[in-house]
Motif scaffolding. Structure first.
Motif, mmCIF file in Angstrom:
data_model
loop_
_atom_site.group_PDB
_atom_site.id
_atom_site.type_symbol
_atom_site.label_atom_id
_atom_site.label_comp_id
_atom_site.label_asym_id
_atom_site.label_seq_id
_atom_site.Cartn_x
_atom_site.Cartn_y
_atom_site.Cartn_z
ATOM 1 N N GLU A 115 0.913 -1.298 0.134
ATOM 2 C CA GLU A 115 0.272 0.021 0.134
ATOM 3 C C GLU A 115 0.905 1.291 -0.008
ATOM 4 O O GLU A 115 2.068 1.183 0.587
ATOM 5 C CB GLU A 115 -0.772 -0.161 1.343
ATOM 6 C CG GLU A 115 -1.888 -1.178 1.222
ATOM 7 C CD GLU A 115 -2.867 -1.241 0.062
ATOM 8 O OE1 GLU A 115 -3.344 -0.026 -0.466
ATOM 9 O OE2 GLU A 115 -3.137 -2.133 -0.349
ATOM 10 N N ALA A 116 0.360 2.339 -0.542
ATOM 11 C CA ALA A 116 1.016 3.491 -0.418
ATOM 12 C C ALA A 116 0.982 4.113 0.743
ATOM 13 O O ALA A 116 0.280 3.644 1.712
ATOM 14 C CB ALA A 116 0.285 4.357 -1.487
ATOM 15 N N PRO A 117 2.157 4.935 1.240
ATOM 16 C CA PRO A 117 3.233 5.278 0.493
ATOM 17 C C PRO A 117 4.430 4.410 0.649
ATOM 18 O O PRO A 117 5.565 4.800 0.278
ATOM 19 C CB PRO A 117 3.662 6.647 1.539
ATOM 20 C CG PRO A 117 3.137 6.522 2.764
ATOM 21 C CD PRO A 117 2.012 5.368 2.731
ATOM 22 N N ASP A 118 4.305 3.306 1.125
ATOM 23 C CA ASP A 118 5.281 2.153 1.188
ATOM 24 C C ASP A 118 5.464 1.415 -0.178
ATOM 25 O O ASP A 118 6.055 0.164 0.079
ATOM 26 C CB ASP A 118 5.128 1.167 2.555
ATOM 27 C CG ASP A 118 6.264 0.375 2.774
ATOM 28 O OD1 ASP A 118 7.469 0.928 2.586
ATOM 29 O OD2 ASP A 118 6.165 -0.771 2.978
ATOM 30 N N ASN A 119 4.879 1.881 -0.979
ATOM 31 C CA ASN A 119 4.920 1.103 -2.301
ATOM 32 C C ASN A 119 6.095 1.499 -3.356
ATOM 33 O O ASN A 119 6.093 2.568 -4.072
ATOM 34 C CB ASN A 119 3.592 1.221 -3.187
ATOM 35 C CG ASN A 119 3.444 0.001 -4.298
ATOM 36 O OD1 ASN A 119 4.601 -0.316 -4.468
ATOM 37 N ND2 ASN A 119 2.294 0.312 -4.802
#
Length: 125
Positions: free
Chosen positions: A55-59
């Motif tokens: 999932e964003a922002p960890d993508n």
């Protein structure tokens, strides 16, 4: 060139790609169900990289699972087709001969990615 893809269940996809299509697992990094980085080698050279969707922002690689497509060169299309069928691959087109001299077949993996395997190695340079 290393094509890349992401998966909802990366560990299951890795097992499928090894069992159904004959990729070789080179390295898998990650803990539990999460795969941070995986390399699968193709017997005739090259390979792919894949990992778990995040999932964003960890993508770091914002692709959607199931949107990958590739043409992969193989020598024995009929044997590879039989292997894919035995492993439960969704066949989208049975082996066929093209007008440019290739023997091909197409399949989808459990994530929905499209794979085309054929004997065509490209035009000489």
């Amino acid at each position: 060139m290393w094509p890349t893809l992401v998966a909802n269940d990366a560990r299951a996809l890795i097992r499928f790609l090894v069992d159904a299509f004959g990729f070789t697992e080179t390295v898998v990094h990650g803990e539990g169900d999460r795969v941070d980085h995986c390399e699968l080698a193709w017997p005739l050279g090259g390979g792919i990289m894949l990992g778990s969707v995040r999932e964003a922002p960890d993508n770091p690689w914002p692709l959607k699972p199931g949107t990958f497509g590739a043409y992969v060169v193989a020598d024995d299309i009929d044997a590879l087709y039989a292997r894919a069928v035995a492993a439960g691959a969704e066949i989208t087109r049975k082996p066929f001969d093209t007008d440019y001299g290739s023997r091909d077949f197409r399949a989808r993996d459990p994530e929905g990615n499209l794979w085309s395997f054929g004997t065509y190695r490209g035009e000489p340079r």
